[in-house]
Design an enzyme around this catalytic site. Structure first.
Site, PDB file in Angstrom:
ATOM      1  N   TRP A 105       0.857  -1.186   0.000  1.00 41.36           N
ATOM      2  CA  TRP A 105       0.000   0.000   0.000  1.00 41.36           C
ATOM      3  C   TRP A 105       0.897   1.241   0.000  1.00 41.36           C
ATOM      4  O   TRP A 105       1.013   1.980   0.980  1.00 41.36           O
ATOM      5  CB  TRP A 105      -0.935  -0.018   1.202  1.00 41.36           C
ATOM      6  CG  TRP A 105      -1.840  -1.222   1.210  1.00 41.36           C
ATOM      7  CD1 TRP A 105      -2.044  -2.119   0.194  1.00 41.36           C
ATOM      8  CD2 TRP A 105      -2.659  -1.683   2.297  1.00 41.36           C
ATOM      9  NE1 TRP A 105      -2.931  -3.103   0.578  1.00 41.36           N
ATOM     10  CE2 TRP A 105      -3.328  -2.851   1.859  1.00 41.36           C
ATOM     11  CE3 TRP A 105      -2.905  -1.212   3.598  1.00 41.36           C
ATOM     12  CZ2 TRP A 105      -4.213  -3.547   2.674  1.00 41.36           C
ATOM     13  CZ3 TRP A 105      -3.797  -1.905   4.410  1.00 41.36           C
ATOM     14  CH2 TRP A 105      -4.447  -3.063   3.947  1.00 41.36           C
ATOM     15  N   GLU A 182      -5.730  -1.387 -17.456  1.00 44.95           N
ATOM     16  CA  GLU A 182      -4.557  -0.508 -17.364  1.00 44.95           C
ATOM     17  C   GLU A 182      -4.876   0.838 -16.725  1.00 44.95           C
ATOM     18  O   GLU A 182      -4.068   1.385 -15.981  1.00 44.95           O
ATOM     19  CB  GLU A 182      -3.958  -0.287 -18.776  1.00 44.95           C
ATOM     20  CG  GLU A 182      -3.142  -1.474 -19.258  1.00 44.95           C
ATOM     21  CD  GLU A 182      -2.901  -1.449 -20.760  1.00 44.95           C
ATOM     22  OE1 GLU A 182      -3.024  -0.368 -21.374  1.00 44.95           O
ATOM     23  OE2 GLU A 182      -2.595  -2.528 -21.318  1.00 44.95           O
ATOM     24  N   ASP A 196      -4.666   5.129  -9.693  1.00 46.19           N
ATOM     25  CA  ASP A 196      -3.860   4.523 -10.753  1.00 46.19           C
ATOM     26  C   ASP A 196      -2.977   5.572 -11.420  1.00 46.19           C
ATOM     27  O   ASP A 196      -3.459   6.488 -12.074  1.00 46.19           O
ATOM     28  CB  ASP A 196      -4.790   3.877 -11.787  1.00 46.19           C
ATOM     29  CG  ASP A 196      -4.052   2.888 -12.665  1.00 46.19           C
ATOM     30  OD1 ASP A 196      -3.793   1.766 -12.196  1.00 46.19           O
ATOM     31  OD2 ASP A 196      -3.700   3.260 -13.801  1.00 46.19           O
ATOM     32  N   ARG A 225      10.818  -7.678  -8.714  1.00 46.45           N
ATOM     33  CA  ARG A 225       9.547  -8.358  -8.909  1.00 46.45           C
ATOM     34  C   ARG A 225       8.515  -7.224  -9.030  1.00 46.45           C
ATOM     35  O   ARG A 225       8.445  -6.336  -8.174  1.00 46.45           O
ATOM     36  CB  ARG A 225       9.248  -9.271  -7.717  1.00 46.45           C
ATOM     37  CG  ARG A 225       7.948 -10.087  -7.860  1.00 46.45           C
ATOM     38  CD  ARG A 225       6.755  -9.326  -7.316  1.00 46.45           C
ATOM     39  NE  ARG A 225       5.527 -10.105  -7.334  1.00 46.45           N
ATOM     40  CZ  ARG A 225       4.340  -9.626  -6.967  1.00 46.45           C
ATOM     41  NH1 ARG A 225       4.216  -8.394  -6.540  1.00 46.45           N
ATOM     42  NH2 ARG A 225       3.275 -10.386  -7.034  1.00 46.45           N
ATOM     43  N   ASP A 227       4.922  -5.728  -9.128  1.00 45.77           N
ATOM     44  CA  ASP A 227       3.547  -5.955  -8.694  1.00 45.77           C
ATOM     45  C   ASP A 227       2.559  -5.448  -9.757  1.00 45.77           C
ATOM     46  O   ASP A 227       2.794  -4.426 -10.393  1.00 45.77           O
ATOM     47  CB  ASP A 227       3.318  -5.200  -7.377  1.00 45.77           C
ATOM     48  CG  ASP A 227       1.981  -5.563  -6.743  1.00 45.77           C
ATOM     49  OD1 ASP A 227       1.784  -6.755  -6.443  1.00 45.77           O
ATOM     50  OD2 ASP A 227       1.134  -4.663  -6.573  1.00 45.77           O
ATOM     51  N   HIS A 231      -1.426  -4.357 -15.110  1.00 44.68           N
ATOM     52  CA  HIS A 231      -2.250  -3.145 -15.038  1.00 44.68           C
ATOM     53  C   HIS A 231      -1.523  -1.914 -15.570  1.00 44.68           C
ATOM     54  O   HIS A 231      -1.959  -0.778 -15.335  1.00 44.68           O
ATOM     55  CB  HIS A 231      -2.735  -2.929 -13.599  1.00 44.68           C
ATOM     56  CG  HIS A 231      -3.671  -4.017 -13.146  1.00 44.68           C
ATOM     57  ND1 HIS A 231      -4.995  -4.047 -13.536  1.00 44.68           N
ATOM     58  CD2 HIS A 231      -3.466  -5.129 -12.405  1.00 44.68           C
ATOM     59  CE1 HIS A 231      -5.570  -5.128 -13.041  1.00 44.68           C
ATOM     60  NE2 HIS A 231      -4.659  -5.812 -12.341  1.00 44.68           N
ATOM     61  N   GLU A 254       4.187  -9.715 -12.188  1.00 43.83           N
ATOM     62  CA  GLU A 254       2.979 -10.434 -11.770  1.00 43.83           C
ATOM     63  C   GLU A 254       1.918 -10.296 -12.857  1.00 43.83           C
ATOM     64  O   GLU A 254       1.361  -9.228 -13.062  1.00 43.83           O
ATOM     65  CB  GLU A 254       2.450  -9.842 -10.452  1.00 43.83           C
ATOM     66  CG  GLU A 254       1.206 -10.538  -9.966  1.00 43.83           C
ATOM     67  CD  GLU A 254       0.437  -9.753  -8.899  1.00 43.83           C
ATOM     68  OE1 GLU A 254      -0.320 -10.373  -8.144  1.00 43.83           O
ATOM     69  OE2 GLU A 254       0.584  -8.516  -8.824  1.00 43.83           O
ATOM     70  N   ARG A 369      -0.427 -15.824   5.487  1.00 46.66           N
ATOM     71  CA  ARG A 369       0.708 -14.915   5.731  1.00 46.66           C
ATOM     72  C   ARG A 369       1.214 -15.091   7.158  1.00 46.66           C
ATOM     73  O   ARG A 369       1.456 -14.128   7.894  1.00 46.66           O
ATOM     74  CB  ARG A 369       0.258 -13.478   5.483  1.00 46.66           C
ATOM     75  CG  ARG A 369      -0.216 -13.269   4.053  1.00 46.66           C
ATOM     76  CD  ARG A 369      -1.093 -12.064   3.897  1.00 46.66           C
ATOM     77  NE  ARG A 369      -1.550 -11.942   2.501  1.00 46.66           N
ATOM     78  CZ  ARG A 369      -2.391 -11.006   2.072  1.00 46.66           C
ATOM     79  NH1 ARG A 369      -2.877 -10.101   2.920  1.00 46.66           N
ATOM     80  NH2 ARG A 369      -2.746 -10.953   0.814  1.00 46.66           N
TER      81      ARG A 369
HETATM   82  C1  LIG Z   1      -6.281 -14.477 -10.691  1.00 48.11           C
HETATM   83  O1  LIG Z   1      -7.295 -14.773 -11.611  1.00 48.11           O
HETATM   84  C2  LIG Z   1      -8.251 -15.676 -11.118  1.00 48.11           C
HETATM   85  C3  LIG Z   1      -9.144 -16.113 -12.250  1.00 48.11           C
HETATM   86  O2  LIG Z   1      -9.398 -15.072 -13.135  1.00 48.11           O
HETATM   87  C4  LIG Z   1      -8.990 -14.980  -9.973  1.00 48.11           C
HETATM   88  O3  LIG Z   1      -9.975 -15.824  -9.446  1.00 48.11           O
HETATM   89  C5  LIG Z   1      -7.969 -14.638  -8.883  1.00 48.11           C
HETATM   90  O4  LIG Z   1      -8.579 -13.912  -7.850  1.00 48.11           O
HETATM   91  C6  LIG Z   1      -6.804 -13.848  -9.424  1.00 48.11           C
HETATM   92  N1  LIG Z   1      -5.763 -13.857  -8.435  1.00 48.11           N
HETATM   93  C7  LIG Z   1      -4.941 -12.857  -8.236  1.00 48.11           C
HETATM   94  C8  LIG Z   1      -3.866 -13.055  -7.230  1.00 48.11           C
HETATM   95  O5  LIG Z   1      -5.058 -11.796  -8.830  1.00 48.11           O
END
Ligand SMILES: *[C@@H]1O[C@H](CO)[C@@H](O)[C@H](O)[C@H]1NC(C)=O
Ligand SMILES: *[C@@H]1O[C@H](CO)[C@@H](O)[C@H](O)[C@H]1NC(C)=O
Ligand SMILES: *[C@@H]1O[C@H](CO)[C@@H](O)[C@H](O)[C@H]1NC(C)=O
Ligand SMILES: *[C@@H]1O[C@H](CO)[C@@H](O)[C@H](O)[C@H]1NC(C)=O
Ligand SMILES: *[C@@H]1O[C@H](CO)[C@@H](O)[C@H](O)[C@H]1NC(C)=O
Ligand SMILES: *[C@@H]1O[C@H](CO)[C@@H](O)[C@H](O)[C@H]1NC(C)=O
Ligand SMILES: *[C@@H]1O[C@H](CO)[C@@H](O)[C@H](O)[C@H]1NC(C)=O
Ligand SMILES: *[C@@H]1O[C@H](CO)[C@@H](O)[C@H](O)[C@H]1NC(C)=O
Ligand SMILES: CC(=O)N[C@H]1CO[C@H](CO)[C@@H](O)[C@@H]1O
Length: 495
Positions: A105, A182, A196, A225, A227, A231, A254, A369
């Site tokens: 955050w 995005e 955003d 990495r 995040d 997007h 990711e 976690r």
């Molecule tokens: C990844 O995508 C799946 C299926 O679209 C969704 O259910 C899930 O919440 C997503 N997970 C993350 C970590 O964004």
């Protein structure tokens, strides 16, 4: 003698710092840590708080210094890289969604989070990582900042980009529409929103590039990495990431999704992505109760080789801070051993989320976690299995051409899946721990009859039958086997 040792150590250190591109990362294996949850320092002010309950959504007191104090726990498991959660300053807590203990955050991305220590603490941790011939990967959030002021009354002054004009106007994300993904805002529209950042704005781009360049240099960072990478428009990553971009180091983004057709195009703008399609396929192949679909996993391996630019640098994983831990949905112990063999013996960089080795079983956020210290960092059976897998993978990389040989699927059936990569044959099965009177038959291993193969996990020997066949029986349950010619295995990887 002493002089020589010192010189060599310096050379190794120099190589590590300057060559952390995709090629250098290919041979690594990564241990993922949430700084707040991995370790508390012996001299920690929070030490008095004996208990830490992940369900309370609060700080548990982990620090960079404490990671450094416990680095050998990671090194001794054979890992050659460490990924730590974001180091940037976060919004102040508590929020209606708890404290920002994970670190995602972000308020001012270019300022360090003083909850985790000082700049010197972070530098000291990174030096200690490099002293152990390991790489450091820092998690970073540039897609968005965080806010607790809804979507209309946000004070932008605490952020690195301190004016509303640097952000996309609020819109809810319409999932599946890439433009909307995005420019839209993550989070809810009330308690915790993620304004955003307009990463196409030239001022924002230049500012982030200049920040990441100096950050990577000042802290000797080996990789990032990224995040929420999906997007942000792909061409932002081309200039921000990778050896050729401002960061100048390896980036692993990711990108969530089940479909390789949709995830593969992100490799290019990003050196590497976290391999979500493989995660879903591994789960569908091995977890109990099922579907035990090894065909899906075989198709995934085949399709990945066709569609990705380079499967050997993808990040393969079984758990992370957003996913249920494996034992949370598959109670059978042996199913995780089979999944781990696939993770380490297939193409790609294995990524293990802290706590997997302690058999943690938290199902949904935030119960996945858990603080690690109640485990006392013990050498569990799972810790030893991971040590064996890392040890063998590191041995193959140092002594054979395994890394440059693509994995191929020799066979798949409802019972098993067999892959071969650079002379190593891995036979994984869907049985679980219950003993069954069935066998896996590998028709043509490519090895000559009579050749002794050794199973890396048990040291059991298998003799190749006529026409290169091998037969594995499951009279003691569905343990996987990793076969390698005995005469080539000089046993030096055993510690
Ligand atoms: C990844 O995508 C799946 C299926 O679209 C969704 O259910 C899930 O919440 C997503 N997970 C993350 C970590 O964004
Ligand atoms: C963000 O952090 C940088 C680096 O510490 C600092 O120079 C800058 O003033 C900060 N910006 C704000 C708005 O606090
Ligand atoms: C996708 O989202 C963008 C931005 O919100 C919007 O302009 C566009 O019309 C959407 N496309 C479709 C097919 O809905
Ligand atoms: C905001 O938080 C409150 C208190 O936890 C909760 O009742 C409410 O549903 C949340 N709103 C949203 C949009 O998540
Ligand atoms: C297995 O997975 C593949 C790929 O997702 C799918 O095409 C196939 O129908 C699945 N098979 C079974 C038996 O579910
Ligand atoms: C995967 O490719 C191998 C050849 O490399 C082939 O034998 C096998 O049938 C393929 N499997 C699937 C499920 O596509
Ligand atoms: C195992 O299966 C084989 C072939 O079906 C059979 O001949 C044998 O008796 C079985 N062994 C046991 C212990 O059930
Ligand atoms: C193991 O040692 C033998 C004999 O010294 C050598 O030929 C072989 O290449 C070595 N194998 C590996 C994998 O290092
Ligand atoms: C302050 C607070 O909510 N503490 C709770 C933390 O979690 C434990 C275990 O669930 C509870 O017993 C505490 O009341």
């Amino acid at each position: 003698m002493n002089f020589l040792t010192v010189t060599l150590a310096c050379l190794v250190h120099g190589t590590i710092v300057s060559a952390a591109n995709a090629d250098a990362w290919r041979s690594r294996s990564i241990y993922q840590v949430i700084t707040d949850r991995f370790a508390r320092s012996a001299s920690d002010p929070f030490k008095a708080v004996e208990q830490c309950y992940e369900g309370n959504l609060t700080w548990c007191g982990g620090t960079w210094q404490a990671i450094e104090e416990n680095l050998d726990y990671i090194k001794d498991m054979g890992f050659t890289a460490l990924w730590i959660s974001p180091v940037s300053q976060n919004i102040p807590g508590p929020t209606a969604s708890g404290e920002p203990y994970l670190g995602y955050w972000v308020q001012n991305v270019s300022m360090l989070n003083d909850r985790f220590g000082t700049a010197d603490d972070l530098k000291s941790l990174i030096s200690a990582v490099h002293e152990r011939d390991m790489y450091i990967m820092i998690d970073i959030v540039v897609n968005n900042v965080a806010s607790t002021s809804g979507v209309h009354d946000i004070d932008y002054s605490p952020y690195l980009f301190a004016d509303k004009s640097y952000y996309h106007p609020y819109s809810a994300i319409s999932w599946g529409n890439s433009t909307s993904e995005e420019i839209g805002w993550l989070g809810d529209d009330a308690n915790l929103t993620f304004p955003d950042l307009d990463t196409s704005n030239p001022v924002v781009r230049a500012g982030l590039q200049s920040y990441i360049k100096s950050f990577v240099e000042e802290y000797s960072v080996d990789g990032l990495r990224i995040d929420a990478a999906e997007h942000v428009e792909p061409d932002f990553w081309t200039s921000f990431c990778n050896e050729g971009g401002a960061a100048g180091v390896f980036c692993m983004g990711e990108i969530n999704g089940t479909d390789v057709q949709l995830t593969a195009p992100w490799q290019g703008p990003l050196d590497s992505i976290l391999n979500y399609p493989a995660y879903y396929a591994i789960r569908d192949a091995f977890s109990h109760p099922g579907p035990k679909n090894t065909t899906g996993l075989a198709m995934l391996v085949n399709q990945s080789k066709q569609l990705y630019k380079d499967v050997s640098v993808l990040g393969n994983f079984l758990e992370n801070h957003n996913l249920p831990r494996w034992p949370g949905f598959s109670k059978d112990y042996v199913t995780l051993t089979n999944a781990l063999v696939f993770l380490f013996m297939n193409d790609g960089i294995p990524v293990v989320y802290y706590g997997l080795e302690q058999e943690y079983a938290g199902v949904v956020e935030p119960y996945n976690r858990e603080p690690l210290w109640p485990s006392h960092y013990g050498s569990t059976g799972r810790y030893q299995t991971i040590t064996q897998l890392n040890g063998f993978r590191n041995y193959l990389i140092a002594n054979t051409d395994w890394l440059s040989q693509p994995a191929t699927v020799l066979s798949s059936s409802p019972l098993d899946i067999v892959i071969k990569k650079g002379g190593v044959i891995s036979v994984m099965n869907t049985l679980g721990r219950v003993a069954r009177n069935v066998t896996s038959s590998v028709k043509d291993t490519g090895y000559p009859a009579e050749l002794p193969l050794v199973d890396i996990l048990t040291c059991g020997t298998f003799i190749v039958a006529s026409e290169g066949a091998i037969s594995i029986s499951y009279g003691f349950g569905g343990r996987p086997v990793i076969l390698f010619p005995l005469q080539l295995l000089n046993n030096t990887w055993f510690v």
